[in-house]
Design a protein around this motif. Structure first.
Motif, short mmCIF file in Angstrom:
data_model
loop_
_atom_site.label_atom_id
_atom_site.label_comp_id
_atom_site.label_asym_id
_atom_site.label_seq_id
_atom_site.Cartn_x
_atom_site.Cartn_y
_atom_site.Cartn_z
N ALA A 27 0.68 -0.63 0.11
CA ALA A 27 0.25 0.04 -0.38
C ALA A 27 1.23 1.51 0.03
CB ALA A 27 -1.43 0.23 1.23
N HIS A 28 1.52 0.91 0.58
CA HIS A 28 3.24 2.62 0.76
C HIS A 28 3.66 3.20 -0.48
CE1 HIS A 28 3.00 1.84 5.56
NE2 HIS A 28 1.95 2.45 5.23
N SER A 29 3.68 2.10 -1.62
CA SER A 29 4.26 2.13 -2.32
C SER A 29 3.80 1.76 -3.49
CB SER A 29 4.90 0.55 -2.75
OG SER A 29 4.33 -0.77 -2.98
N LEU A 30 2.16 2.11 -3.73
CA LEU A 30 0.71 2.18 -4.50
C LEU A 30 1.32 3.82 -5.13
CD1 LEU A 30 -2.09 0.35 -3.36
CD2 LEU A 30 -0.48 0.14 -5.78
N LYS A 31 1.28 4.58 -3.94
CA LYS A 31 1.35 6.03 -4.43
C LYS A 31 1.79 6.45 -3.09
CE LYS A 31 -1.87 10.03 -5.89
NZ LYS A 31 -3.55 10.24 -5.68
N PRO A 32 3.15 7.51 -3.84
CA PRO A 32 3.73 8.22 -2.72
C PRO A 32 2.78 9.57 -1.61
CG PRO A 32 4.64 9.16 -4.69
CD PRO A 32 3.24 8.26 -4.80
N GLY A 33 3.17 9.80 -0.26
CA GLY A 33 2.44 11.06 0.01
C GLY A 33 1.03 9.46 0.82
#
Length: 520
Positions: A27-33
């Protein structure tokens, strides 16, 4: 075959935990921020903490009790974040790694509680939390102290089950240093103790009193005492959603009521499981343990609380997972599980197990879809470009007006060298100056026109920033196009409060008597 089964049984808890970690890392790597804006505040505050350790002022919110009476209500949580937030440019990156460890701690604490209570296949019930609703998974991803609070609450439940009142004193003290609402420990213990007493397990008043004493001691003997009192007052105001008889203030969505219909629609498996444990617990009257009745009452308590306060759901899910494990344990206490699985499984049992697997898998998929859809809303701080433009045009420490209090985390994260008006909670401003709070809320809620000259004079400010989205542009004076922004960005607008680029004199300089603070 038996050796293979034993090996798998030993590896299963580790594989389950690895799966949880994988889900959140993915999940953290899906989209920054991050999608949760307050996470930016905690990441930056922890990064700044060594340089401002135990300071009792917080100039970054000029219209707030924090300005002169700052209290770090989540002190130990921020201390825990410090090693992960040493990257001054992007402390949120390391903070997410800390969040990942806390997520692992949530599932591990539930697993160890169940295992210590002799619940078979304890890892299955801990993993069941992945299936109870997307809101729970979303809340676990936040860089916020409530994730640590969930871990402490589960540890507290274990101590209440084992009647370890001395340890509850210590836990209550640590809780008060770690989270803004340490009385959650009492809300975990008191319903459980009451239910166990109803079942004939004895009234364990000592544990409840020990936990309460530890919490109170932690609030009194606190690095920021006596400013902890201000925090307590704000929490009460959040819960009552009132402001000294004034108009209602905008609160975070987590503090709003969660209707039973929405809770049922978005978390069907939670209610299926809740109904199952209540029915099974009732039918197990003859061989139900006192602890199970205590857990059933505790589950009902937190389920009802979730309808009133949405954020209570993050505690209701672990409580239900533990209750489910105890229910199965008590139901199978006269069943020889080893013999059951060595022989052909009866058709009825196999069908029940297959149905449970289908329900859990469906719940997990639906929860993950909701969670990942929410993750798609992750964003970098909205005011990064605007602050870059403002930096050479303002002085260090100069105040920039943020009309929306919930814009503060983004501003603080990227603009820690400037100050702002209000943030984190509007009641901190209400406690500081009711007139200013009503004025800001009046302009934000469109009861009053946005008065640039008044804001400039009140806060000695030259600029105002707001989000570039339609909801926040629908303001008298701004929507008519007679006061144009000096800079327009994808996510932010910068307005001059005074001067040639400021609002024209057609906008009233001060509110009229009929349109003053507190009057719609």
């Amino acid at each position: 075959m038996s050796r293979t089964r034993e090996t798998l049984a030993k590896l299963a808890p580790f594989l389950a935990l690895a799966y949880v970690i994988y889900l959140y890392a993915a999940a953290h790597s899906l989209k920054p921020g991050v999608y949760d804006r307050e996470s930016y505040f905690h990441a930056r505050f922890a990064q700044q903490m060594p340089a401002h350790f135990l300071e009792r002022t917080f100039p970054w919110t000029q219209a707030s009790v924090w300005k002169d009476h700052f209290c770090d209500k989540e002190f130990l949580y921020h201390v825990l974040l410090i090693p992960f937030t040493r990257n001054a440019a992007e402390p949120i990156t390391g903070a997410l790694y800390c969040s990942l460890l806390l997520v692992a701690a949530v599932f591990s604490s539930v697993y160890f509680l169940l295992r210590k209570s002799n619940v078979p296949l304890a890892w299955v019930f801990a993993l069941a939390m992945l299936c109870m609703g997307g809101d729970f998974l979303v809340r676990l991803e936040c860089v916020r102290a409530h994730v640590l609070s969930i871990v402490l609450a589960v540890i507290g439940l274990q101590l209440f089950i084992s009647r370890s009142w001395r340890w509850l004193i210590a836990l209550g003290f640590v809780y008060a240093w770690s989270y803004s609402v340490p009385f959650i420990l009492i809300f975990i213990g008191a319903p459980f103790v009451f239910g166990r007493w109803l079942a004939g397990g004895g009234l364990d008043w000592r544990s409840v009193c020990a936990a309460l004493g530890g919490v109170i001691a932690g609030l009194v003997i606190h690095p920021y005492s006596p400013h902890t009192l201000d925090t307590f007052i704000v929490i009460v105001k959040e819960i009552t959603s009132s402001a000294h008889g004034g108009p209602s203030f905008e609160l975070g969505s987590e503090m709003t009521a969660y209707s039973a219909r929405d809770l049922l629609f978005f978390h069907p498996l939670y209610f299926v499981t809740l109904a199952g444990v209540l029915i099974t617990g009732w039918r197990l009257r003859s061989r139900r343990s006192p602890e199970l009745l205590g857990l059933l009452i505790l589950t009902v308590f937190w389920s009802l609380l979730s309808v009133k306060f949405a954020r209570s759901f993050e505690y209701a899910v672990p409580v239900l997972a533990v209750t489910l494990g105890f229910t199965i344990r008590d139901a199978l206490q006269q069943v020889d599980l080893a013999a059951l699985f060595q022989n052909p499984v009866p058709g009825r049992v196999a069908a029940g197990m297959a149905l449970a697997v289908v329900l859990l898998a469906t719940g997990h998929v639906l929860s993950a879809m909701f969670w990942y859809d929410t993750k798609s809303e992750a964003h970098a701080p909205h005011f990064r470009a605007a602050l870059e433009w403002l930096r050479p045009r303002t002085q260090p420490g100069e105040t920039i007006v943020n009309l929306w209090w919930h814009d503060f985390p983004d501003l603080y994260y990227d603009g820690v060298d400037r100050t702002y008006v209000w943030g984190m909670d509007p009641h901190f401003t209400l406690l500081y100056d009711k007139e200013q709070a009503d004025l800001l809320e009046g302009m934000r809620s469109q009861r009053l026109k946005v008065d640039g000259a008044l804001l400039a004079k009140m806060f000695n400010a030259r600029y105002m920033v707001i989000q570039n989205q339609s909801q926040e542009l629908d303001l008298p004076g701004l929507r008519e196009g007679i006061w144009r922004p000096v800079r327009v960005y994808e996510h932010a607008l910068v307005y001059a409060l005074t001067g040639p680029d400021g609002p024209p004199p057609t906008i009233p300089a001060t509110p009229s008597k009929k349109e003053g603070p507190g009057n719609p």
